[in-house]
Every structure is written in structure tokens, then in C-alpha cells.
Design an enzyme around this catalytic site. Structure first.
Site, PDB file in Angstrom:
ATOM      1  N   SER A 236       0.810  -1.218   0.000  1.00  0.00           N
ATOM      2  CA  SER A 236       0.000   0.000   0.000  1.00  0.00           C
ATOM      3  C   SER A 236       0.847   1.273   0.000  1.00  0.00           C
ATOM      4  CB  SER A 236      -0.960  -0.042   1.185  1.00  0.00           C
ATOM      5  OG  SER A 236      -1.907   0.989   1.135  1.00  0.00           O
TER       6      SER A 236
ATOM      7  N   SER B 196      -0.676   1.624  20.380  1.00  0.00           N
ATOM      8  CA  SER B 196      -0.309   1.238  19.024  1.00  0.00           C
ATOM      9  C   SER B 196      -0.459  -0.267  18.871  1.00  0.00           C
ATOM     10  CB  SER B 196       1.144   1.642  18.752  1.00  0.00           C
ATOM     11  OG  SER B 196       1.640   1.005  17.585  1.00  0.00           O
ATOM     12  N   GLY B 197      -0.766  -0.700  17.669  1.00  0.00           N
ATOM     13  CA  GLY B 197      -0.873  -2.134  17.427  1.00  0.00           C
ATOM     14  C   GLY B 197       0.446  -2.783  17.072  1.00  0.00           C
TER      15      GLY B 197
END
Length: 571
Positions: free
Chosen positions: A84, A529-530
């Protein structure tokens, strides 16, 4: 028992697979070892990383899982190789489910298990997964063919990763079609078309040409009685969206023909190293400025795609040279304005429930505009497209966009039936019904599609007769600030209420609430945050000074609760 741990805790398989198959799996993956110390996790974006950090191993395992998924669903599954908006040296891979939607969340654990399996254990892991997932159906399903379609963006690492993927598919005897270069939304479109052909819900022709023709036909219909002023400049991030947009232009009428004029910028796909480099949607959103190559004049409509063309943001520079961003929140409200107006003119306001879905990061002014001016309901979900998509599907017409520009509009089967079966009583109602019907086909409902979203936005701007400045002035964003705070353990920070309230550490939310109450139109939240030990703090308020002050104070609260324990045991 979670999918991520269950695979290796199973008893001996009920059904043993052909040893030749298991050896083929082990043999096929030998060129793609898992690097020492690497740990992988499947998330909303699938797997994504530097391409040279064992991604070929990961892609191979995704091929194995895709074959099982195809057998389980008795449908074609998509595999998209892309990273992306990430830099050119990164790449990634994700699975696309039968209706063109994202992989079912419960399967993300299976993907993670396989990706972290050593080469010598891969055949055994595949056999165990087949027994666990297919369960009682295994004897019937193990001989069912697996069907896969493949797409990729323009990254230099793409061909190597496709080779690893095909090695996995060949090892398990899956049938596959490699479409080569595609935007991510195009692959999602293909998957849904294949799986709905010869049904009452046929989505379209499963070819690139079918994609262009469907969109162009709908655009021509919806432009009837409307006229687009000027042109739009589209920055293609030097990604796959460039050549695909150029191909679509062959099917679209120009402004002289009642259509649209598009100027293409940053469409250099011959140099993969410049992908997303100082251009694209993420650059514009984070830097709050146009790409360096832009020569846009004041009030000229501009927009930027990302590297795989699944997100878009608009922007313009006013007569004083000030840059203005029109992000996903703005695109969502623009779409909602049009659809609500068309539903009213079509006499369907009482039959169609239209709603907008946002995350906590949506500016409070946009939420207030939708609820108080457009008088439409707003639902807030946790961050992540999968959450927004599912919430939007609960409306007859559900509009969702993240602020980063990724989003789409969903029309329920009920809405489609009502729109297309209502008999108009006058020309105005007919025009509104035709506009709604064409919108169903113009919008790619499988996933966010930058090219489709641009055409729809241009239609709405033409319908309203709005300049970019008119669009900007529909509401004034509250000043806001986003701050990243490093913490000892992000796992301490747990949220509820769509990530807007902390439930732990205990006492932190109460302190945030007290701080927020001191500011006019103040709002703030903190969420972990992931991917890293950090917490992101969002704050907004009536003035820039207040927003910055609130963000700082909330960040201080996070630092206090997120600090490492004192090794001496002192407070």
C-alpha cells in the site's frame, strides 16, 4: 483455545493426508526459510514488512492457507501482494474473502501460526490445520478443488513473492489465475465477480475491462444533467493506480462530452524505487502539503492515491497560498450530503436508513455536521477498516471513511431492491432514482477504491456546483493534535467505547476526563499502538493553543502510567 496456539496442541490428525502431498509442501518451501528470530502477525493489512525479512516464506504459507480457505468456502479466494502506502522496499500479502471483503478475523490466527512455522514442520502444520478447520467435512472437502486469483502492485520484490506463492499453490494442487498488476480494489472486485456470477447478485464481469466498463457506464448515467467544471489533478504515487487510471480514461467521456477531464501526475511505474516517494495520499496527509511535483494553481482540485490505489485524499491551495486538506472525513460527509438529498427527492427517506460510520479519530466538527445539519446517525467503531465495514453494512446505505482516505459506501440488498423497483411519478423523482441506481454501480462496495471514490466525489461536487473552498466551508474542523508517547508496555493500555475510554491503567481515564473538562469543545483519548510500545494521544479543542495544551497534558498522564517500574521498588 486461540487459532494462534491450537495448531500445535491437537491430537494426531483424524485424517492423515497423502505423504506425497506433505513432502511436496516441505520441498516447495525449502528455498524460503524463516529468518532466525523473526515473528510475524496477520493484521488488518495482512502481513507487511521489509521484503527481504522472510516475506517469501510468509507468502508461501499464505498460499497454503488460501487453498484451505477456498475448500472450506467452496469459493474463489484472492491473494493481493502489496504494501500500500509503505516505502518501495516494503511489501506485504493479504487474503481476500469470497465477497471481496477482508479475511474473516477468526482466520487471522491460522495465518499467523503458519507464517511462524519452521520449514521442516510445514507439512505437519498444514495437515493439522486441515483437520482442525475442515473437521467433520475433511473427507468430503480434501478432494474439493481450491481456486485462487492473484494480483500485485508494482514493487520490485513482487515477482519473487509471486514465485513463492505459486510454489505453495502448486504443492497443494490449487488452481490459480495470475492477473499480474492490479490495484487492490480491482482484485477485490474480481473476487466478488467470480463468486457471484450466474446468481441474482452478480457483481459484474470478472475482467479488467469489465471493471472499467461498469464504472464508466455508471458514471455516464449519473452525470446526466450535471456538468463538471474544470479538471482534477490526480497524483498516482508512482504506483499501479497510474496505468490503471490511464486505462479507465479510455472509457470515460471528456468534459466536452459531458464527462470529466483528468490530469495525471506521478505515474512513473518504470522506476519502482520512487513508489510513494514524496508523493501519494500518505505523504499529503502526514506532511500537510502537496507533492513537490505539483504545479497546481489556486483553487485547482487535486487529489492523491496511495501505492495500491485503495485510498484517496483531496486538497487545494487557496488564493492566499494556504494549503487545505480534504481528507476521508470530508469525502464521507460529501457522499452523505448527496445520498441523503437523492433519497429525499426519490421519496425514499422514510424507507432507507442512511448512516455514517467513523472512528474516534474523526474530527468532532464532522460528527456534529452529520448529526445536526444532515440529521443522519453516526456510529463510532474501533480503528480498522474491518470494524467500519461491518458497521456500515447494518444500514440500508452505510458510508464509511477513515481520515486517511480509505473508505467506501455500502448499499444493502434491501436498498438496491427498493431503489431499482420504485416507479417514478415525475421527472425529478426519476432523476434521483437513476442517480441512486448509478451510484450503486459507480461505487466499489467491496473495499475502498480511490479511483471509484474520486469519480463519485466529482459527481457530487458537480451536482452541488461546489468549488473545493465551498466543500471546505461545509464545516470548520476543530484544531487537533496527535502525539506519540513511548511506554514500557503498551499492553497496559486497554480501551472500551470504540477506543475512546481507557479501562486500564486504573485511574488514567479519570485524570483525562478532568483535563478535558477544562477546555472548550475539548475531546481527547489515548489508545495503544498495534505494532510498537507506544500510545497515541488525540486531542481537539476550540483553539489550536488549547488543542496542543490538552494533548500535552494527556500525554503526561500516559507517560506517568506507562513508565517502567522502578527496579528498586520505589514509587
Amino acid at each position: 483455545m486461540s487459532a494462534a496456539t491450537s495448531v500445535f496442541n491437537q491430537p494426531k490428525p483424524v485424517v492423515s493426508l497423502d505423504p506425497t502431498l506433505l513432502e511436496a509442501i516441505n520441498s516447495g518451501i525449502r528455498p524460503y526459510p524463516i529468518p532466525s528470530g523473526r515473528v510475524y502477525g496477520y493484521g488488518t493489512a495482512g502481513f507487511r514488512m521489509k521484503a527481504n525479512l522472510g516475506l517469501d516464506h510468509v507468502v508461501y504459507t499464505v498460499g497454503l492457507l488460501a487453498a484451505i480457505r477456498s475448500k472450506k468456502r467452496n469459493a474463489t479466494i484472492g491473494i493481493m501482494i502489496t504494501a500500500s502506502h509503505n516505502p518501495a522496499e516494503d511489501n506485504g500479502v493479504k487474503l481476500v474473502d469470497p465477497m471481496g471483503d477482508m479475511l474473516e478475523q477468526s482466520w487471522e490466527g491460522y495465518a499467523t501460526v503458519l507464517a511462524n512455522t519452521a520449514n521442516e514442520d510445514m507439512g505437519k502444520a498444514y495437515e493439522t490445520l486441515v483437520n482442525e478447520i475442515l473437521v467433520d467435512e475433511i473427507r468430503q472437502l480434501q478432494d474439493r478443488p481450491a481456486n485462487i486469483v492473484i494480483g500485485r502492485d508494482t514493487r520490485a520484490s513482487g515477482p519473487t513473492l509471486v514465485k513463492a506463492l505459486k510454489a505453495a499453490l502448486d504443492a497443494v494442487g490449487a488452481k490459480y489465475t495470475d492477473y499480474g498488476y492490479l490495484t487492490t480494489p480491482q482484485l477485490h472486485y474480481m473476487v466478488r465477480c467470480i463468486n457471484t456470477q450466474n446468481t441474482p447478485y452478480a457483481f459484474g464481469e470478472a475482467t479488467e475491462e469489465g471493471y472499467y466498463k461498469k464504472m464508466a457506464t455508471a458514471f455516464k448515467t449519473i452525470m446526466h444533467g450535471r456538468s463538471i467544471k474544470g479538471h482534477v489533478v490526480i497524483d498516482c504515487a508512482n504506483g499501479v493506480g497510474g496505468p490503471k487510471l490511464q486505462e479507465l480514461l479510455k472509457y470515460l467521456p471528456t468534459s466536452k462530452e459531458g464527462g470529466i477531464d483528468i490530469k495525471v501526475l506521478n505515474d512513473d511505474v518504470l522506476r519502482p524505487e520512487v513508489l510513494n516517494l514524496d508523493c501519494g495520499a500518505d505523504f499529503v496527509k502526514t506532511r500537510q502539503k502537496a507533492p513537490p511535483g505539483s504545479k497546481a494553481t489556486p483553487n485547482e482540485r487535486c487529489c492523491s492515491l496511495d501505492g495500491d490505489a485503495d485510498r484517496v485524499v483531496y486538497y487545494f491551495t487557496d488564493s492566499n497560498g494556504v494549503f487545505h486538506l480534504l481528507d476521508g472525513d470530508r469525502i464521507a460527509t460529501l457522499g452523505a450530503v448527496f445520498l441523503a438529498e437523492m433519497a429525499e427527492k426519490a421519496g425514499l427517506s422514510d424507507k432507507l436508513k442512511i448512516g455514517l460510520v467513523q472512528t474516534a479519530y474523526a474530527n468532532g466538527a464532522s460528527t456534529e455536521y452529520v448529526e445536526k445539519v444532515l440529521k443522519l446517525p453516526v456510529v463510532v467503531t474501533p480503528t480498522g477498516v474491518k470494524h467500519l465495514h461491518h458497521a456500515a453494512a447494518r444500514f440500508d446505505i452505510g458510508v464509511y471513511f477513515e481520515a486517511n482516505g480509505h473508505g467506501t459506501i455500502l448499499f444493502s440488498d434491501n436498498a438496491t431492491k427498493i431503489i431499482r423497483e420504485t416507479q417514478p411519478k415525475n421527472p425529478g423523482q426519476k432523476h434521483a432514482l437513476d442517480s441512486l441506481s448509478a451510484s450503486i454501480d459507480l461505487i466499489n462496495q467491496t473495499v475502498g477504491d480511490a479511483i471509484s471514490d474520486i469519480l463519485f466525489a466529482e459527481v457530487v461536487l458537480a451536482h452541488k456546483g461546489w468549488t473545493p473552498e465551498n466543500w471546505l466551508n461545509t464545516y470548520i474542523d476543530l484544531p487537533n493534535r496527535l502525539v506519540r508517547v513511548e511506554v514500557h508496555d503498551r499492553g497496559l493500555f486497554k480501551t472500551e467505547d470504540a477506543e475512546r475510554k481507557l479501562v486500564s491503567p486504573k485511574g488514567a481515564q479519570e485524570e483525562i476526563n478532568r483535563l478535558v473538562s477544562n477546555y472548550t469543545k475539548g475531546r481527547s483519548f489515548a489508545r495503544a499502538s498495534g505494532t510498537e510500545d507506544a500510545v497515541r494521544v488525540y486531542a481537539e479543542a476550540y483553539s489550536k493553543h488549547e488543542a496542543e495544551a490538552l494533548a500535552k497534558h494527556v500525554a503526561d498522564v500516559v507517560k506517568k502510567y506507562g513508565a517502567a517500574p522502578d527496579p528498586r521498588g520505589q514509587s
